[in-house]
Design an enzyme around this catalytic site. Structure first.
Site, mmCIF file in Angstrom:
data_model
loop_
_atom_site.group_PDB
_atom_site.id
_atom_site.type_symbol
_atom_site.label_atom_id
_atom_site.label_comp_id
_atom_site.label_asym_id
_atom_site.label_seq_id
_atom_site.Cartn_x
_atom_site.Cartn_y
_atom_site.Cartn_z
ATOM 1 N N ARG A 1 60.546 -36.279 70.403
ATOM 2 C CA ARG A 1 60.463 -37.706 71.106
ATOM 3 C C ARG A 1 60.334 -37.056 72.616
ATOM 4 O O ARG A 1 61.015 -36.405 72.732
ATOM 5 C CB ARG A 1 61.285 -39.188 71.071
ATOM 6 C CG ARG A 1 61.540 -39.493 69.211
ATOM 7 C CD ARG A 1 60.044 -40.194 69.408
ATOM 8 N NE ARG A 1 60.211 -41.816 68.492
ATOM 9 C CZ ARG A 1 59.672 -40.747 67.047
ATOM 10 N NH1 ARG A 1 58.960 -39.544 66.758
ATOM 11 N NH2 ARG A 1 59.650 -41.488 66.504
ATOM 12 N N GLU B 1 53.476 -41.817 77.023
ATOM 13 C CA GLU B 1 52.038 -41.336 76.194
ATOM 14 C C GLU B 1 50.938 -42.080 76.744
ATOM 15 O O GLU B 1 49.709 -41.605 76.028
ATOM 16 C CB GLU B 1 52.258 -40.275 74.404
ATOM 17 C CG GLU B 1 53.188 -39.849 74.332
ATOM 18 C CD GLU B 1 53.974 -39.352 72.579
ATOM 19 O OE1 GLU B 1 52.991 -40.204 72.360
ATOM 20 O OE2 GLU B 1 54.229 -38.804 72.519
ATOM 21 N N HIS C 1 50.498 -35.895 70.208
ATOM 22 C CA HIS C 1 51.349 -36.619 68.963
ATOM 23 C C HIS C 1 51.393 -36.377 67.443
ATOM 24 O O HIS C 1 51.495 -37.215 66.636
ATOM 25 C CB HIS C 1 52.281 -37.242 69.154
ATOM 26 C CG HIS C 1 53.201 -38.158 69.129
ATOM 27 N ND1 HIS C 1 54.473 -39.353 69.627
ATOM 28 C CD2 HIS C 1 54.231 -37.696 67.781
ATOM 29 C CE1 HIS C 1 55.191 -39.184 68.833
ATOM 30 N NE2 HIS C 1 55.711 -38.790 67.516
#
Length: 313
Positions: free
Chosen positions: A231, A260, A287
């Site tokens: 994360r 993000e 991601h």
């Protein structure tokens, strides 16, 4: 369980529906549903299957929830109010087994790409530049790789890395006697002393948020390569930028970022990102470490198997 009806509130691979039907569940698939609408109808369901767009808490499900399980189609649980769910005896089922292979493969591949200068060399050749010596890389063989978190993801990474002739050591605060054929159980002091590469495979919790600081990185005996597929909030972009400037890091693989939504970066985040994106010793991806066609299905298999066991209890 009585009703055997679950609400799915995020886009899911179609394989989920037939698998749930096979174990006696009816599915109401509403991938575009709003939070307000979930609040209105949640009491009609015995289970809720989610990805990450909606925070699942008491404000959403109310003081007397009827759902008996939350199925998280993925690994992270940071979008769930675990304390609330525990207080109301709502089972939390997650499917980290489903994308562990993808994460393991990605992390190895990204580290090799960084250490062999593959993204930079590819870009140069496309620009008609043939810079062979400038792109001389280094081998991962004989390096000491430290892993923080030895659960599904950390172990999958170690397993795939084990054939490369590395010294693999792992630290997991919540486990003991977990040495295996892929890695050796270690203390943080041993990782700080020996690691050439550090790979993060821990969940985002209040304890791990902002875990990797400049002071943390200064404890390593030598500059390291950092890989974060966990994360983004575990290590902020400003820390990575400063660590590169200070020579504490000699490269980074960042599959996740603290923010993000690149069109909504704060001024500080934007400054750090601008610095990092210009560097050839940093690899960014959006991601995707656990994001493969295969993992899309494997996550459903893992989740349905857990729902089946819960249904029989």
């Amino acid at each position: 369980m009585s009703s055997r009806v679950c609400l799915v509130i995020d886009p899911m691979h179609e394989s989920l529906f037939s698998m749930l039907k096979e174990i006696g569940w009816t599915v109401d698939y509403q991938p575009d549903i709003s939070r307000a609408r979930i609040k209105e109808i949640a009491s009609n369901y015995d289970g809720l299957i989610v990805r990450s767009k909606t925070f699942i808490d008491g404000e959403l499900l109310g003081p007397s929830p009827t759902v008996r399980f939350i199925g998280r189609a993925g690994a992270g649980l940071d979008n769930l109010d675990l304390e609330y769910l525990h207080q109301h005896n709502i089972a939390v089922l997650h499917a980290s087994e489903g994308n562990r292979d993808a994460v393991g493969e990605y992390t190895v591949g990204a580290l090799l790409s960084l250490m062999r200068n593959i993204p930079r060399a590819d870009a140069q050749v496309r620009q008609m530049q043939w810079e062979r010596e400038a792109n001389r890389g280094e081998e991962i063989m004989s390096k000491t790789v430290g892993i923080i978190g030895y659960g599904n993801m950390g172990r999958a990474f170690a397993q795939r890395l084990s054939g490369f002739g590395c010294n693999i050591i792992a630290y997991d605060k919540y486990k003991t006697t977990y040495s295996d054929t892929f890695c050796k159980e270690s203390t943080m002091d041993q990782i700080w002393e020996n690691a050439d590469i550090l790979s993060l495979h821990i969940p985002l919790t209040p304890e791990t948020r902002g875990l990797i600081t400049i002071d943390y990185l200064k404890r390593f005996r030598r500059p390291i390569i950092l890989a974060n597929t966990a994360r983004g909030e575990i290590v902020e972009m400003r820390v990575v930028a400063e660590a590169l400037q200070l020579g504490l890091l000699r490269g980074a693989v960042l599959d996740v970022l603290q923010n993000e939504k690149l069109d909504r970066l704060t001024a500080e985040q934007a400054s750090s990102f601008e610095f990092l994106r210009k560097r050839s010793d940093v690899i960014f991806t959006p991601h995707i470490a656990g994001w493969t066609f295969e993992s899309h299905v494997k996550i459903n298999v893992a989740l349905v198997n857990k729902i089946k066991v819960l249904s029989q209890s």
